[in-house]
Design a protein around this motif. Structure first.
Motif, short mmCIF file in Angstrom:
data_model
loop_
_atom_site.label_atom_id
_atom_site.label_comp_id
_atom_site.label_asym_id
_atom_site.label_seq_id
_atom_site.Cartn_x
_atom_site.Cartn_y
_atom_site.Cartn_z
N ALA A 359 60.51 23.58 -36.31
CA ALA A 359 60.80 24.53 -35.22
C ALA A 359 59.85 24.35 -34.05
CB ALA A 359 60.74 25.97 -35.75
N LEU A 362 60.69 22.59 -30.78
CA LEU A 362 61.43 23.20 -29.67
C LEU A 362 60.56 23.45 -28.43
CD1 LEU A 362 63.80 25.61 -31.61
CD2 LEU A 362 64.42 23.57 -30.30
N ILE A 585 68.19 21.88 -25.21
CA ILE A 585 67.57 22.62 -26.32
C ILE A 585 68.58 22.84 -27.45
CG2 ILE A 585 66.46 24.81 -26.95
CD1 ILE A 585 64.85 22.75 -25.24
N VAL A 586 69.83 23.10 -27.10
CA VAL A 586 70.86 23.23 -28.15
C VAL A 586 70.99 21.92 -28.91
CG1 VAL A 586 73.34 23.52 -28.54
CG2 VAL A 586 72.13 25.10 -27.02
N THR A 589 68.12 21.64 -31.26
CA THR A 589 68.25 22.59 -32.36
C THR A 589 69.26 22.10 -33.40
OG1 THR A 589 67.77 24.37 -30.79
CG2 THR A 589 68.70 25.02 -32.91
N LEU A 592 67.72 19.24 -35.35
CA LEU A 592 66.73 19.71 -36.32
C LEU A 592 67.42 20.30 -37.55
CD1 LEU A 592 64.10 21.39 -33.96
CD2 LEU A 592 63.77 19.34 -35.34
N ALA A 593 68.49 21.06 -37.32
CA ALA A 593 69.22 21.65 -38.45
C ALA A 593 69.85 20.55 -39.31
CB ALA A 593 70.31 22.60 -37.92
#
Lengths: 906, 74
Positions: A359, A362, A585-586, A589, A592-593
């Motif tokens: 996280a 980010l 950023i999306v 994210t 990362l997921a």
């Protein structure tokens, strides 16, 4: 705020006349008078006056003093790294070592401490204090609090280096414990290696200094808020100020756990408090990791401060930048456990830490996208490549370079592969050298003329500084990376002497030299600036203009970009800019997921010390191992039963389960295979660790170093996984092992014919190898004579050779002891059968004779045997009776003069 | 109309900070990928890192795609 206004406001801090009821306490009056007396005398000396700016206001004086102290510790810390690497290269090239093992390991310890705290942390505080006071046009207060914080910080550096005996001279009580002190290493009564209490007092002084400084800056921010309450509520703070405030929040969160960890260690050592090493380590890493981010905020503050000034336009997206600052502050204190992935802590906690470690990508992603986008649209002829801009772009690139390996290291199974290797150090030094240091220099180049009132003397020296830092920094990082890929451990100087390792060690050394040489250009430029630089004045300039003007003295081009502020009107609306930043950023994210989902199964298998068994394999060998300083004691049951020191014995292809405990220090079983999964598990005193792994299919000898630094005999602390052929196929040769180079593990001892004469060296090893070379012989099924030959030269006996337990300030004392005892030491060398069950059985023995060739022989049947000194010998360092709880102690049991004799069927 | 002696639009853009910062980011990403490629390319070790490695590569590509598509800071 203009410079003249600034000086006037600063001078007001020492206003000449104040009413009696506002006069400072008598103590401060006395200190002020004393300081004035000293200052006026020193100011008569041009050298002191110019360097320490003795005629200037107190805020400027203390800032300059702090910067000089930071540079001094940076230089000393650099010299530590240089000294360490001279010994590493000397060992790798077979040359004599000039430092003792304590001095060598303490060089690394003090290198880390001096660079991280004496240099980087101190420089960060100096820069933040100066920037906040200037940018917010504050009148500085509480001079003696600031002075005291500087004294405590620098005093802590002196305390941390430990006691030095001047008569007779002895500097071997430097702390050789790692820049971290992972309990219980170094704690009296808990560890064989004990540090002086000065070590703990040093950490407490450091904490006191940092926390006092934090209080000092908070008071000033409160002053500003009280004066500008109405303005503040409706105003956009400069972005860099959000990160400054983030740093101020993080400092107590970072250093208070260090106080707790240190006091606990002291209580255990000197008051008999109960100890829990794993709990202590969890607390310690709340500090250890957060510190990295406190320092990482240096380049981020530098970029958010300097890039908008140099580009003459605001940051790309203010709201995203502020969100980044907030995310850094929230996430930073939560990640310490990712330094303890391999210790016996619950798998859910390590997995959760991996999630949080992902996280924190980010806020970094926001930051570096925002910085890049901030300069989008800036014309080349409106941008100047001065030293401030060059070091800013280096900090930007360096942070990305080092940062991209961060999520990799946060991935639990990958951490098991590279934990404690130089790969981790490559990541760390990319951040510290190429990002943190570069960001710090960008700020220094910007504020030094404002501070000193003189323009930089030479733009070319600044360029040389930049070029050497880039070339040297990238070289040393890539060399560390290559060494880490090979499996070389951090802090290790006793490393297998292989051509590729020697090559990269020398390249690493070259990188260190180039970086250090580059800093000489900076020091020379700084000295020339204060003595011969043109006068600089910020009168009539805004803060931004003052920074541009200062930076301009480091440009080499003739055509200058105007420094004046220019009105900036937005033509691209905020929604358009934020839409693209949100898309970025999306994307991050979602990635990362996806990575988290992909890597979770493997991560849960590694967690809690279980190494990737992927289910319940059929265990053939159960091994109980007790980690001592500095060897493993192993007891086996299952297909093979026996008790060995520093050896695990198993049949090829079978599954082994390890049950591990340790005392004295955290230890690690590391078998750094490169052609199958790495075995890597940490063992913390007071806890039990477990590991399961499948033994390689090729019979042979696989090196297994202690992957966790555990004191000054760390280099000799290498065990062996001895892989026997199938129980029904005794007498197999090492042909398949040699054909596949083992499993790619560099610690696998070289294979040599049994007739080879082995030579003992100054580290107490055979042929610079632990275990010694694997000796190969072949005999008929019914048996045959096998010889093992060695010589331990008198010249190999010295302070670093644990074989002679005589410590003295006389450098010849060890050799004199050997001569006085007829060249014979009270140890038994021999050949021992391994496969008989129980303890190894002697086949032939001989006293350990020094300086004479020795050959022993035995009639052996095909099988696997140990040779040499197969049990540890006790060592205690205590010259002139100096060692003790107040000075430091170094004891332990060491074995490194041994190896494996492999007898195949001819 | 361009002033006589003034830099052309082409030379104004050459060597601009956006390009230089982008090149610095690209070189940094290449160096980081090089560091990790040893493990990602090793059959025995790649299961430990391949997922993260691919994620990093895609993120780097997205960084440049979004960065180049973004409107200028004007």
């Amino acid at each position: 705020m203009s410079d003249s206004d600034l000086r006037a406001s600063l001078a007001g801090a020492e206003g000449p006349s104040v009413p009696v009821f506002e006069r400072p306490p008598a103590l401060f009056q006395f200190l002020d008078q004393t300081e004035d007396a000293i200052r006026s005398r020193l100011a008569k000396l041009r050298l002191f006056d110019r360097i320490f700016l003795l005629q200037r206001d107190w805020m400027t004086r203390i800032t300059m003093l702090t910067i000089i102290c930071a540079l001094l510790w940076g230089a000393v810390g650099g010299f530590d790294a240089f000294g360490f690497q001279t010994q590493v290269v000397a060992y790798a090239t077979g040359s004599a070592l000039h430092l003792s093992n304590v001095e060598i390991y303490s060089s690394v310890t003090l290198h880390g401490i001096r660079e991280l705290f004496g240099f980087a942390q101190q420089l960060e505080l100096a820069a933040i204090g100066f920037l906040v006071v200037n940018a917010l046009a504050l009148t500085p207060r509480h001079k003696w609090s600031l002075y005291l914080s500087v004294v405590l910080l620098n005093g802590s550096m002196l305390l941390l280096q430990g006691p030095v005996y001047l008569l007779p001279f002895n500097d071997n009580y430097f702390p050789a414990v790692g820049w971290t002190f992972t309990s219980p290493l170094g704690v009296l009564g808990q560890s064989s290696y004990v540090v002086s209490p000065l070590w703990f007092f040093g950490w407490l002084a450091l904490c006191a200094g940092i926390l006092l400084w934090t209080g000092w800056i908070v008071v000033h921010l409160r002053d500003w808020y009280r004066k500008n309450r109405v303005l503040a509520l409706g105003r956009q703070f400069p972005v860099f100020l959000w990160f400054v405030m983030g740093t101020i929040v993080l400092l107590p969160i970072t250093y208070v756990p260090l106080v707790v960890s240190t006091v606990w260690d002291m209580g255990t050592a000197y008051a008999g408090w109960p100890i829990s090493p794993i709990a202590n380590q969890v607390i310690f890493w709340m500090f250890g990791h957060a510190l990295v981010y406190v320092l990482f905020l240096v380049p981020i503050i530098a970029l958010y401060l300097l890039i908008p000034i140099l580009a003459r336009r605001p940051i790309y997206s203010y709201r995203f930048a502020v969100a980044s600052a907030i995310l850094f502050v929230i996430l930073t204190p939560l990640l310490g456990l990712h330094h303890l992935y391999l210790t016996p802590i619950p798998a859910w906690s390590t997995w959760l830490t991996m999630v949080l470690s992902f996280a924190i990508v980010l806020p970094s992603a926001i930051t570096f996208f925002s910085i890049w986008m901030t300069v989008k649209g800036v014309r080349a002829d409106r941008w100047e490549w001065n030293a401030v801009a060059l070091f800013s772009v280096l900090a930007f690139g360096g942070a990305i370079f080092g940062g991209l390996s961060g999520p990799a290291l946060a991935t639990i199974p990958f951490d098991a592969d590279v934990h404690n290797s130089l790969f981790v150090l490559a990541h760390f030094h990319a951040i510290t050298v190429l990002a943190i240091t570069a960001g710090g220099f960008a700020v220094l180049y910007a504020i030094f003329p404002i501070l000193t009132g003189r323009r930089w003397f030479s733009a070319w020296l600044a360029r040389a500084h930049f070029a050497f830092t880039v070339v040297g920094g990238v070289t040393l990082v890539l060399a560390m990376d290559e060494l880490g890929n090979l499996g070389v451990l951090r802090r290790a100087y006793i490393v297998p002497i292989l051509p590729q390792i020697t090559l990269y060690q020398m390249i690493l050394f070259a990188g260190i030299i180039v970086v250090l040489a580059g800093q000489l250009f900076f020091v020379a430029n700084g000295a020339l600036t204060v003595f011969r630089g043109e006068l600089y004045s910020a009168a009539g300039l805004s803060f931004d203009e003052a920074v541009r003007s200062a930076a301009q003295s480091t440009t080499t081009v003739r055509r200058r970009v105007p420094i004046a502020d220019v009105p900036f009107s937005r033509s691209v609306p905020r929604p358009r800019r934020e839409r693209i930043e949100a898309a970025w950023i999306v994307t991050v994210t979602v990635l990362l997921a996806a990575v988290l989902a992909t890597m979770t199964p493997a991560s849960l298998a590694v967690g809690n010390g279980v190494n990737g068994s992927g289910g319940d394999p059929p265990i053939a060998e159960y091994v109980t191992m007790q980690g001592q300083q500095y060897y493993w004691s192993a007891t086996e049951s299952g297909a093979i039963a026996g008790s060995y020191d520093n050896a695990i014995v198993a049949y090829a292809g079978t599954w082994v389960e390890l049950n591990l405990t340790a005392s004295g220090a955290t230890q690690s079983v590391l078998i750094p295979f490169r052609s199958q999964s790495v075995v890597d598990v940490q063992v913390v005193p007071g806890s039990t660790s477990h590991a399961e792994f499948q033994v390689p299919s090729a019979p042979g000898v696989y090196g297994a170093p202690d992957g966790e630094y555990d004191g000054p005999w760390f280099g000799q602390d290498v065990a062996a996984l001895i892989v026997l052929p199938d129980a029904n196929a005794t007498g197999a040769s090492l042909a398949s092992f040699n054909a596949t180079a083992g499993a790619g593990d560099i610690y696998d001892p070289a294979v040599r014919p049994a007739g080879t004469s082995l030579v003992g060296d100054s580290e107490g090893t055979f042929d610079a190898s632990v275990p010694g070379p694997t000796l190969a012989a072949a005999v008929p099924e019914t048996g045959g004579t096998v010889e093992v030959s060695w010589e331990v030269p008198l010249s190999s006996i010295g302070l670093d050779n644990y074989l002679v337990n005589v410590t003295s300030n006389n450098p010849n004392a060890q050799q004199e002891y050997v001569i006085a005892h007829n060249y014979t030491l009270p140890f038994t060398m021999g050949i021992y059968a391994l496969t008989g069950g129980g303890a190894p059985v002697p086949e032939a023995t001989s006293p350990l004779v020094i300086d004479r060739p020795v050959t022993i022989s035995a009639t052996l049947v095909p099988g696997v045997y140990l040779y040499g000194l197969i049990h540890p010998v006790a060592y205690s360092y205590n010259p002139a009776g100096d060692s003790g709880s107040g000075t430091g102690e170094q004891t332990g049991r060491v074995m490194a003069l041994w190896g494996i004799l492999w007898v195949a069927q001819s | 109309m361009t002033e006589p002696g003034a830099p052309s639009a082409r030379s104004r853009g050459r060597g601009g900070p956006f390009l230089v910062f982008g090149v610095a980011a690209l070189l940094a990403a290449i160096a980081a990928a090089f560091e990790l490629s040893y493990y990602a390319g090793n059959a025995a070790l790649s299961p430990s890192i391949l997922g993260t490695f691919v994620g990093i590569l895609v993120a780097v590509a997205a960084f440049f795609v979004w960065g180049l598509r973004a409107p200028p800071n004007e």
